[in-house]
Design a protein around this motif. Structure first.
Motif, short mmCIF file in Angstrom:
data_model
loop_
_atom_site.label_atom_id
_atom_site.label_comp_id
_atom_site.label_asym_id
_atom_site.label_seq_id
_atom_site.Cartn_x
_atom_site.Cartn_y
_atom_site.Cartn_z
N ASN A 141 146.19 -8.11 20.80
CA ASN A 141 146.67 -6.97 21.58
C ASN A 141 145.99 -6.93 22.95
O ASN A 141 146.65 -6.79 23.99
CB ASN A 141 146.41 -5.68 20.82
N LEU A 188 148.32 4.89 18.05
CA LEU A 188 149.43 4.12 17.48
C LEU A 188 148.98 2.73 17.04
O LEU A 188 149.28 2.29 15.92
CB LEU A 188 150.56 4.02 18.51
N ILE A 189 148.27 2.03 17.91
CA ILE A 189 147.75 0.71 17.55
C ILE A 189 146.73 0.84 16.43
O ILE A 189 146.67 0.00 15.51
CB ILE A 189 147.13 0.01 18.77
N GLY A 234 147.97 5.10 22.99
CA GLY A 234 148.03 3.71 22.53
C GLY A 234 147.03 3.44 21.43
O GLY A 234 147.32 2.73 20.47
N VAL A 292 154.91 0.48 21.70
CA VAL A 292 153.83 1.39 22.11
C VAL A 292 153.83 1.58 23.62
O VAL A 292 153.68 2.71 24.13
CB VAL A 292 152.46 0.86 21.64
N ASN A 293 154.06 0.51 24.36
CA ASN A 293 154.06 0.62 25.82
C ASN A 293 155.27 1.39 26.33
O ASN A 293 155.19 2.07 27.35
CB ASN A 293 154.00 -0.78 26.45
#
Length: 272
Positions: free
Chosen positions: A205, A180-181, A177, A97-98
């Protein structure tokens, strides 16, 4: 009806954020943190206090209005190793994700605020504990169940709730983010049927995010820079995807087995 109920949930979230700021201002004004709103809210204790108050108000409102599902608080035969696997799943997910956020290259509008919160005890509590718990109650337990009750498939309920989760963050990197998360958190909630599983993932997270801030400070660090080259970064991405897929398959089987076993025991009169 779905749109109205969804709007109500979003408005509740926004309202509690505003009320949290107002209550923090009142507290700050009473204890002498400043003479006006700007002075009070610039005090280092006020921002973390407002976050805690906002999330406490959100949880309180959800329970007062009975916008919660009692079954979601059951552990459902979950074991310590299940939570460990969930946290291990989040490591490659966080990395991937990052990487995508770096490629998106959006301006982080909340960087200074996050840095301030990351070194304040109340800020840490708000980011890793109270915030994740309140958001899981609203966006996973209530929002996903709202979509499911209105005829959406589990997949679409996960997708729509993750989109709402990302949108309310407002900050461009956090929107991407969050979506997605949020999708991973939604899948964990749907498969486990327990709010504690996505909460553990959300907690981990945010904790990893804080640890990165503590380690790097305000330095501009990129994953490509840390990996050394584009090739190394690509290899790390492929490795992360492989690890995430293995853990995904394990948790999918594990949670399905938990629910099946529980159903059998419930049918036999078993209690947990």
């Amino acid at each position: 009806t779905l749109k109205i109920q969804l709007l109500g949930l979003v408005l509740l979230f926004l309202l509690t954020q505003v009320l949290g700021v107002c209550l923090a201002y009142i507290v700050g004004f009473i204890i002498g943190c400043g003479d006006n709103f700007d002075e009070v809210m610039k005090h280092p204790d006020m921002m973390p206090l407002s976050l805690i108050l906002s999330n406490v108000l959100l949880c309180t409102a959800l329970f007062l209005f009975r916008w919660y599902h009692r079954e979601s608080f059951r552990l459902r035969r979950l074991r310590t190793k299940d939570f460990i696997a969930v946290c291990m799943l989040m490591l490659p997910v966080i990395f991937i994700v990052n990487v995508l956020i770096e490629l998106f290259n959006a301006e982080d509008l909340t960087k200074d605020a996050i840095l301030q919160l990351a070194y304040h005890p109340l800020g840490i509590v708000a980011i890793v504990l109270i915030g994740p718990f309140a958001e899981e109650l609203l966006f996973r337990m209530e929002c996903m169940n709202l979509f499911l009750k209105n005829g959406q498939t589990p997949l679409m309920a996960i997708v729509w709730s993750s989109l709402v989760f990302g949108a309310v963050h407002g900050n461009p990197p956090q929107i991407l983010g969050g979506v997605l998360i949020g999708f991973i958190l939604g899948w964990l909630y749907w498969k486990s049927q327990s709010i504690w599983v996505p909460f553990a993932a959300h907690f981990f997270n945010n904790l990893v995010g804080l640890m990165l801030i503590w380690f790097c400070g305000d330095e501009e660090v990129t994953l490509q820079g840390v990996s050394g080259s584009t090739l190394n970064l690509c290899l790390l991405i492929l490795f992360s995807i492989a690890v995430a897929c293995c853990l995904f398959l394990y948790l999918n089987k594990r949670f399905t087995s938990n629910i099946t076993d529980e159903k059998v025991m419930d049918d036999d009169g078993g209690r947990f």
